[in-house]
Design a protein around this motif. Structure first.
Motif, mmCIF file in Angstrom:
data_model
loop_
_atom_site.group_PDB
_atom_site.id
_atom_site.type_symbol
_atom_site.label_atom_id
_atom_site.label_comp_id
_atom_site.label_asym_id
_atom_site.label_seq_id
_atom_site.Cartn_x
_atom_site.Cartn_y
_atom_site.Cartn_z
ATOM 1 N N ILE A 99 91.778 29.729 38.334
ATOM 2 C CA ILE A 99 90.935 29.904 37.152
ATOM 3 C C ILE A 99 90.823 31.391 36.844
ATOM 4 O O ILE A 99 90.536 32.185 37.732
ATOM 5 C CB ILE A 99 89.513 29.353 37.400
ATOM 6 N N LEU A 100 91.058 31.777 35.596
ATOM 7 C CA LEU A 100 90.819 33.141 35.147
ATOM 8 C C LEU A 100 89.693 33.069 34.126
ATOM 9 O O LEU A 100 89.799 32.354 33.136
ATOM 10 C CB LEU A 100 92.058 33.765 34.504
ATOM 11 N N ILE A 101 88.623 33.771 34.412
ATOM 12 C CA ILE A 101 87.487 33.819 33.499
ATOM 13 C C ILE A 101 87.496 35.181 32.822
ATOM 14 O O ILE A 101 87.388 36.213 33.485
ATOM 15 C CB ILE A 101 86.152 33.615 34.236
ATOM 16 N N ALA A 102 87.649 35.198 31.508
ATOM 17 C CA ALA A 102 87.581 36.434 30.735
ATOM 18 C C ALA A 102 86.197 36.498 30.107
ATOM 19 O O ALA A 102 85.865 35.680 29.248
ATOM 20 C CB ALA A 102 88.658 36.462 29.664
ATOM 21 N N VAL A 103 85.379 37.436 30.563
ATOM 22 C CA VAL A 103 84.030 37.606 30.039
ATOM 23 C C VAL A 103 84.146 38.529 28.831
ATOM 24 O O VAL A 103 84.509 39.693 28.959
ATOM 25 C CB VAL A 103 83.084 38.195 31.099
ATOM 26 N N ILE A 104 83.842 37.988 27.669
ATOM 27 C CA ILE A 104 84.044 38.711 26.416
ATOM 28 C C ILE A 104 82.706 39.144 25.843
ATOM 29 O O ILE A 104 81.861 38.309 25.532
ATOM 30 C CB ILE A 104 84.808 37.834 25.402
ATOM 31 N N GLY A 105 82.530 40.459 25.719
ATOM 32 C CA GLY A 105 81.308 41.023 25.160
ATOM 33 C C GLY A 105 81.479 41.376 23.690
ATOM 34 O O GLY A 105 82.521 41.130 23.081
ATOM 35 N N ASP A 106 80.446 41.967 23.135
ATOM 36 C CA ASP A 106 80.414 42.305 21.709
ATOM 37 C C ASP A 106 81.513 43.275 21.285
ATOM 38 O O ASP A 106 81.970 43.245 20.153
ATOM 39 C CB ASP A 106 79.064 42.916 21.330
ATOM 40 N N LYS A 107 81.931 44.148 22.194
ATOM 41 C CA LYS A 107 82.912 45.178 21.838
ATOM 42 C C LYS A 107 84.298 44.890 22.410
ATOM 43 O O LYS A 107 85.132 45.780 22.514
ATOM 44 C CB LYS A 107 82.422 46.539 22.336
ATOM 45 N N TRP A 108 84.556 43.645 22.775
ATOM 46 C CA TRP A 108 85.818 43.269 23.418
ATOM 47 C C TRP A 108 87.034 43.680 22.590
ATOM 48 O O TRP A 108 87.940 44.341 23.075
ATOM 49 C CB TRP A 108 85.823 41.769 23.672
ATOM 50 N N MET A 109 87.089 43.247 21.357
ATOM 51 C CA MET A 109 88.253 43.534 20.518
ATOM 52 C C MET A 109 88.416 45.029 20.264
ATOM 53 O O MET A 109 89.523 45.551 20.294
ATOM 54 C CB MET A 109 88.170 42.787 19.183
ATOM 55 N N GLU A 110 87.313 45.698 20.021
ATOM 56 C CA GLU A 110 87.360 47.150 19.793
ATOM 57 C C GLU A 110 87.940 47.858 21.017
ATOM 58 O O GLU A 110 88.834 48.697 20.897
ATOM 59 C CB GLU A 110 85.952 47.651 19.504
ATOM 60 N N ASN A 111 87.466 47.499 22.199
ATOM 61 C CA ASN A 111 87.960 48.119 23.425
ATOM 62 C C ASN A 111 89.391 47.716 23.729
ATOM 63 O O ASN A 111 90.179 48.523 24.226
ATOM 64 C CB ASN A 111 87.056 47.757 24.604
ATOM 65 N N LEU A 112 89.750 46.483 23.424
ATOM 66 C CA LEU A 112 91.122 46.028 23.641
ATOM 67 C C LEU A 112 92.091 46.819 22.774
ATOM 68 O O LEU A 112 93.130 47.281 23.244
ATOM 69 C CB LEU A 112 91.247 44.540 23.351
ATOM 70 N N LYS A 113 91.742 47.001 21.511
ATOM 71 C CA LYS A 113 92.606 47.767 20.608
ATOM 72 C C LYS A 113 92.786 49.193 21.093
ATOM 73 O O LYS A 113 93.868 49.765 20.993
ATOM 74 C CB LYS A 113 92.038 47.747 19.196
#
Length: 88
Positions: A59-73
């Protein structure tokens, strides 16, 4: 016991990720939960280590916060972005 890998960004989801880790490690045992880059042994190639741990997990759990996409980019061009490596 299942092997669980928790993926998160410290900038926006550290608290909930720690809570999830606490619950899962109490239930399955800490040896069954891969949680943080701090657990990577010194001198080990972190890319190989992460790939190995992710490939072994059930199992891989990705905990996604409010700034996930911004930080990913922001991390797309960074070769040492741990979260991007884990998700890939």
């Amino acid at each position: 016991m299942p092997k669980v890998f928790i993926c998160y960004r410290r900038e926006d989801s550290a608290y909930p990720a720690h809570q999830i880790y606490g619950v899962l490690s109490n239930h399955f045992g800490s040896e069954s939960v891969v949680f943080d880059v701090d657990t990577i042994p010194l001198g080990v190639d972190f890319r190989e280590y992460l790939n190995k741990q992710v490939s072994r997990c059930d199992i891989l759990i990705a905990v996604i916060g409010d700034k996930w996409m911004e930080n990913l980019k922001q991390g797309l061009d960074k070769p040492n972005d741990f979260v991007r490596i884990e998700i890939q």
